[in-house]
Design a protein around this motif. Structure first.
Motif, PDB file in Angstrom:
ATOM      1  N   ASP A 382       0.826  -1.208   0.000  1.00 17.25           N
ATOM      2  CA  ASP A 382       0.000   0.000   0.000  1.00 17.25           C
ATOM      3  C   ASP A 382       0.858   1.254   0.000  1.00 17.25           C
ATOM      4  O   ASP A 382       0.426   2.315  -0.463  1.00 17.25           O
ATOM      5  N   VAL A 383       2.072   1.127   0.537  1.00 15.65           N
ATOM      6  CA  VAL A 383       2.963   2.279   0.644  1.00 15.65           C
ATOM      7  C   VAL A 383       4.390   1.768   0.823  1.00 15.65           C
ATOM      8  O   VAL A 383       4.604   0.645   1.309  1.00 15.65           O
ATOM      9  N   LEU A 384       5.364   2.585   0.419  1.00 17.00           N
ATOM     10  CA  LEU A 384       6.776   2.241   0.557  1.00 17.00           C
ATOM     11  C   LEU A 384       7.454   3.289   1.433  1.00 17.00           C
ATOM     12  O   LEU A 384       7.128   4.477   1.357  1.00 17.00           O
ATOM     13  N   ILE A 385       8.408   2.851   2.258  1.00 20.39           N
ATOM     14  CA  ILE A 385       9.174   3.799   3.066  1.00 20.39           C
ATOM     15  C   ILE A 385      10.661   3.455   3.009  1.00 20.39           C
ATOM     16  O   ILE A 385      11.044   2.313   2.744  1.00 20.39           O
ATOM     17  N   GLY A 386      11.476   4.460   3.262  1.00 15.80           N
ATOM     18  CA  GLY A 386      12.924   4.293   3.313  1.00 15.80           C
ATOM     19  C   GLY A 386      13.559   5.641   3.594  1.00 15.80           C
ATOM     20  O   GLY A 386      12.864   6.660   3.684  1.00 15.80           O
ATOM     21  N   PRO A 387      14.872   5.691   3.737  1.00 17.49           N
ATOM     22  CA  PRO A 387      15.533   6.980   3.962  1.00 17.49           C
ATOM     23  C   PRO A 387      15.299   7.929   2.784  1.00 17.49           C
ATOM     24  O   PRO A 387      15.263   7.500   1.630  1.00 17.49           O
ATOM     25  N   THR A 388      15.140   9.205   3.085  1.00 15.43           N
ATOM     26  CA  THR A 388      15.024  10.202   2.017  1.00 15.43           C
ATOM     27  C   THR A 388      16.380  10.456   1.379  1.00 15.43           C
ATOM     28  O   THR A 388      16.489  10.621   0.162  1.00 15.43           O
ATOM     29  N   MET A 389      17.419  10.474   2.209  1.00 12.72           N
ATOM     30  CA  MET A 389      18.771  10.778   1.748  1.00 12.72           C
ATOM     31  C   MET A 389      19.760   9.739   2.264  1.00 12.72           C
ATOM     32  O   MET A 389      19.617   9.250   3.382  1.00 12.72           O
ATOM     33  N   PRO A 390      20.811   9.434   1.482  1.00 14.59           N
ATOM     34  CA  PRO A 390      21.852   8.532   1.975  1.00 14.59           C
ATOM     35  C   PRO A 390      22.921   9.248   2.786  1.00 14.59           C
ATOM     36  O   PRO A 390      23.772   8.604   3.394  1.00 14.59           O
ATOM     37  N   VAL A 391      22.880  10.590   2.787  1.00 16.63           N
ATOM     38  CA  VAL A 391      23.918  11.382   3.455  1.00 16.63           C
ATOM     39  C   VAL A 391      23.282  12.419   4.368  1.00 16.63           C
ATOM     40  O   VAL A 391      22.129  12.813   4.191  1.00 16.63           O
ATOM     41  N   LEU A 392      24.066  12.872   5.345  1.00 16.99           N
ATOM     42  CA  LEU A 392      23.671  13.986   6.202  1.00 16.99           C
ATOM     43  C   LEU A 392      24.032  15.301   5.510  1.00 16.99           C
ATOM     44  O   LEU A 392      24.820  15.314   4.553  1.00 16.99           O
ATOM     45  N   PRO A 393      23.464  16.423   5.960  1.00 20.08           N
ATOM     46  CA  PRO A 393      23.868  17.720   5.402  1.00 20.08           C
ATOM     47  C   PRO A 393      25.383  17.895   5.467  1.00 20.08           C
ATOM     48  O   PRO A 393      26.024  17.488   6.439  1.00 20.08           O
ATOM     49  N   PHE A 394      25.948  18.508   4.419  1.00 22.53           N
ATOM     50  CA  PHE A 394      27.400  18.670   4.343  1.00 22.53           C
ATOM     51  C   PHE A 394      27.749  20.136   4.112  1.00 22.53           C
ATOM     52  O   PHE A 394      26.866  20.999   4.048  1.00 22.53           O
ATOM     53  N   ASP A 395      29.027  20.417   3.975  1.00 26.30           N
ATOM     54  CA  ASP A 395      29.544  21.787   3.923  1.00 26.30           C
ATOM     55  C   ASP A 395      28.781  22.649   2.914  1.00 26.30           C
ATOM     56  O   ASP A 395      28.540  22.236   1.784  1.00 26.30           O
ATOM     57  N   HIS A 396      28.440  23.874   3.339  1.00 27.20           N
ATOM     58  CA  HIS A 396      27.597  24.736   2.502  1.00 27.20           C
ATOM     59  C   HIS A 396      28.294  25.203   1.224  1.00 27.20           C
ATOM     60  O   HIS A 396      27.631  25.678   0.293  1.00 27.20           O
TER      61      HIS A 396
END
Length: 475
Positions: A382-396
């Motif tokens: 009915d629905v799929l879930i998982g991480p949105t991103m494989p990485v954390l925020p990084f240098d701007h």
């Protein structure tokens, strides 16, 4: 409380307006004060006009006093990504290019819809040039910083909108998502964001990137996102792709049958086989396992044994369409101005000019095969879930995480654009934090046309983890 009106959700503001505990003028004065204090730090807005904001707020305050409110968003401050055309503000698209239209005699359909319901436009938010990448460094306006850690980027390309909402510079924003541009920054900034089924939310003018591009709500809470979705999700004569009106109230969330829903869990969204180094950041992996454990405790039906096996590589399809879109846009720009453009976008243009119309049609055919495959997969879920991103925020200052050997701009965002290709609705919701306090989003993907399922599951996750009252320490 008046000093912290900027922290209130849109729904809570409406409740206070109804009880006459505050009014839109008081609210925007508080937000303007925050804009003056914070925007120079975060670079969320490229343009805002205090007089225009106050004028709208005073009119809304009068309507609330007389009981003649215009609609569901009356008195609610909202920002607009600087890719969406507006009559009262220039639309510069993060670019120095002057040969594209900057002013408009009409509003984009979504802007018109929110104004018709009484929303207060705060201004235009930062985007990388033409919204071309997953970070928000604008060649014209500079980098947008993440309110959770100002050394890091806010994601993109709707990074200005996400940073604005995360910093309390208005509870709502309208972003665009052509490959993850709502979901990436919302994941990095700890927010709810939704990419609708293609055509559910009308767009004008059509994006140069065609049918992968969408417009969606950005908010701190699912409830606020639903409030905005109720207003913008309707057909419009300016968009020949817009779907017929639906009789759905996104604000009506019922958890009664949620334990009977079949939820597929996909840690890499079927993308690992296409990349040399697409592994989850260790902290994301650990938090994701904790999230799944909490969901299981609630008795939800999780299937972690299935796999997504895309018939065709989504990355190859997406890059073909995206590069051709860049080349398409370049035809509208005076050749004398091409030197002003971001070097990454110039690369996209060069690559796009190498393709033929047959390459484009072949990519669309492969895209259709992937979409059909996903439709069959939804016979089991009915629905799929998982991480949105494989990485954390990084240098701007970076456009690719430093630990990535692959210097392809799309190498670190492989979980979002597959669903722009298939046109499925997908949301992101904050479900945890890294050890250093950075948000970690979970992506929710539903069958095509079933946007409300994304809101339902996101609202349930929001309820389980109760993170919406946690603010960045910089706020």
């Amino acid at each position: 409380m008046k000093n912290e009106l900027f922290k209130l959700t849109a729904k809570n503001l409406i409740r206070l307006y109804q009880r006459k505990k505050t009014n839109p003028t008081e609210v925007v004065l508080n937000i303007i004060d925050q804009l003056d204090k914070k925007n120079q730090k975060f670079n969320a807005f490229v343009d805002y006009d205090k007089e225009k904001i106050l004028q709208q707020a005073k009119l809304s305050s009068k309507r609330w006093m007389t009981g003649e409110i215009k609609g569901a968003l009356d008195g609610i401050p909202i920002s607009i990504k600087d890719l969406l055309i507006t009559k009262d503000y220039h639309t510069r698209r993060g670019s120095f290019v002057e040969s594209l239209p900057i002013s408009s005699d009409k509003n984009a359909p979504v802007v018109k819809k929110v104004l018709d319901k009484g929303a207060i436009i705060l201004g235009k938010t930062t985007t990388p040039e033409f919204g071309h990448k997953g970070t928000t460094q604008s060649i014209r306006y500079g980098s947008t910083l993440n309110p959770w850690n100002t050394d890091l980027n806010a994601g993109g390309s709707s990074g200005g909108s996400a940073a604005a909402v995360a910093a309390g510079l208005g509870p709502l924003s309208l972003g665009t998502d052509g490959g993850g541009s709502v979901r990436i920054p919302c994941s990095f900034c700890g927010l709810f964001g939704h990419k609708p089924t293609f055509g559910r939310v009308p767009a004008y003018p059509i994006s140069p990137f065609g049918t992968v591009a969408n417009i969606g709500p950005i908010s701190r809470t699912v409830e606020d996102g639903a409030l905005l979705m109720n207003v913008i999700a309707s057909s419009d004569k300016d968009d020949w792709y817009s779907l017929p009106n639906e009789n759905i109230n996104y604000s009506e969330i019922n958890f009664d049958n949620i334990r009977n829903m079949r939820i597929g869990v996909f840690k890499h969204w079927g993308m690992k086989k296409f990349f040399n180094e697409i592994s989850l950041d260790n902290e994301i992996n650990l938090v994701f396992e904790d999230i799944l454990s909490e969901i299981k405790k609630k008795g939800l039906l999780l299937d972690m044994s299935s796999k997504i096996c895309w018939p065709n590589n989504p990355a190859d399809i997406f890059k073909t369409i995206w590069y051709i879109g860049a080349a398409n846009l370049s035809k509208k720009i005076n050749k004398e101005e091409l030197h002003k453009i971001d070097k990454n976008f110039l690369h996209f243009i060069d690559e796009g000019n190498k393709f033929s119309v047959f390459d484009f049609l072949n990519a669309e055919a492969k895209r259709a095969e992937n979409s059909s495959y996903l439709s069959y997969l939804f016979e089991h879920f009915d629905v799929l879930i998982g991480p949105t991103m494989p990485v954390l925020p990084f240098d701007h200052s970076e456009v690719i995480p430093k630990n990535f050997n692959d210097k392809d701009l799309f190498s670190w965002t492989p979980f979002t654009y597959p669903f722009n290709l298939t046109k499925n609705p997908s949301s992101t919701i904050n479900c945890g934090f890294s050890k250093s306090g950075l948000p970690i989003g979970i992506q929710v993907v539903a069958p095509i046309y079933e946007d409300k399922t994304c809101f339902l599951i996101s609202a349930y996750l929001e309820k389980i983890f109760s993170l919406t009252n946690i603010w960045p320490k910089f706020i």
